[in-house]
Design an enzyme around this catalytic site. Sequence first.
Site, PDB file in Angstrom:
ATOM      1  N   HIS A   1       0.814  -1.221   0.000  1.00 35.99           N
ATOM      2  CA  HIS A   1       0.000   0.000   0.000  1.00 35.99           C
ATOM      3  C   HIS A   1       0.849   1.274   0.000  1.00 35.99           C
ATOM      4  CE1 HIS A   1      -3.654  -2.207   0.357  1.00 35.99           C
ATOM      5  NE2 HIS A   1      -3.418  -2.645   1.569  1.00 35.99           N
TER       6      HIS A   1
ATOM      7  N   ASP B   1      -4.988 -12.795   3.148  1.00 34.94           N
ATOM      8  CA  ASP B   1      -6.219 -12.322   3.763  1.00 34.94           C
ATOM      9  C   ASP B   1      -7.458 -12.562   2.900  1.00 34.94           C
ATOM     10  OD1 ASP B   1      -4.942 -10.505   2.135  1.00 34.94           O
ATOM     11  OD2 ASP B   1      -5.024  -8.849   3.548  1.00 34.94           O
TER      12      ASP B   1
END
Length: 312
Positions: free
Chosen positions: A121, A241
């Site tokens: 990110h 995830d």
Amino acid sequence: MLLYTHPACLLHDPGPGHPECPARLEAVLDALRSQYDESSWLDAPRASRAQLTRVHSEQLVGLILDSSVVDHLRLDADTVLSPHSAEAALRACGAGITAVDALMEGVDNHAFCAVRPPGHHATSSTAMGFCLFNSIAVAAAHALDAHRLRRVAILDFDVHHGNGTQDIFENEPRVLYLSSHQWPLYPGSGAASERGIGNIVNAPLPQRSDGVEFRQAWAGTLLPALAAFEPELLLVSAGFDGHRLDPLADLALEAEDYRWLGRQIATLAEQFAGGRVLSMLEGGYSLTALRECSVALLAGMQEGANSGNASG
């Protein structure tokens, strides 16, 4: 298989109750150490400032490395510096750089960096989404500059879109970025229409997608784009995830889905990249899923490599 980590990566501490906790890495290390003996494990060195500024601004590098942190320094609602965070981030980036060198020198064909904090990110100028530096981007830039590669592919199957990696390379024709991710979800980027200069391929997955949809996205869209690019090196942002147990997202993948993708990645690497695959840990917030999926991914890669060697 070369496995890189460093004790400093366990000391990055965003604070009580934060999902990006040291226990995540402990779970991965425990699982992989049950499968790979000590001869496979290597200490990650620090990245240099010059290596970081290939992809990050001087201002961001200075913020992370030079801030005086006594307890915690909150960079945004989710992203926190603790006294040991800079060292952890330097080691995470150093792991990727050193792994690239080892793969390009022929020490091994596969490497996995069991490090934290995650990275995908972090943009060129902003730390965000639990990420300080973009480790996979630092590794890719090193491959381009130090090893003069012409085609590097980054494959990202974290449930959250790697907006930072896309931001850094969306105008770089030597890098192909491929991502499957839940949509809509943080950070809000990753639409199929986001194409960069033709080097970005996003395959967003609706909420509650399972292994069928995940495999269709990779087999039908992302892997064909990878094969057409004919990469000289494959880099994998390995976030787990998307597993059905993860508390921060809503996909329904199983460990076997990551094993399947590992096989596909390694098979294509044998065809185009001399077998070279570097994977780096990104997200994943169920400890059970982290244990199962990290082992499954690497097992699948070994199977794909063996299959590719046998067919060759």
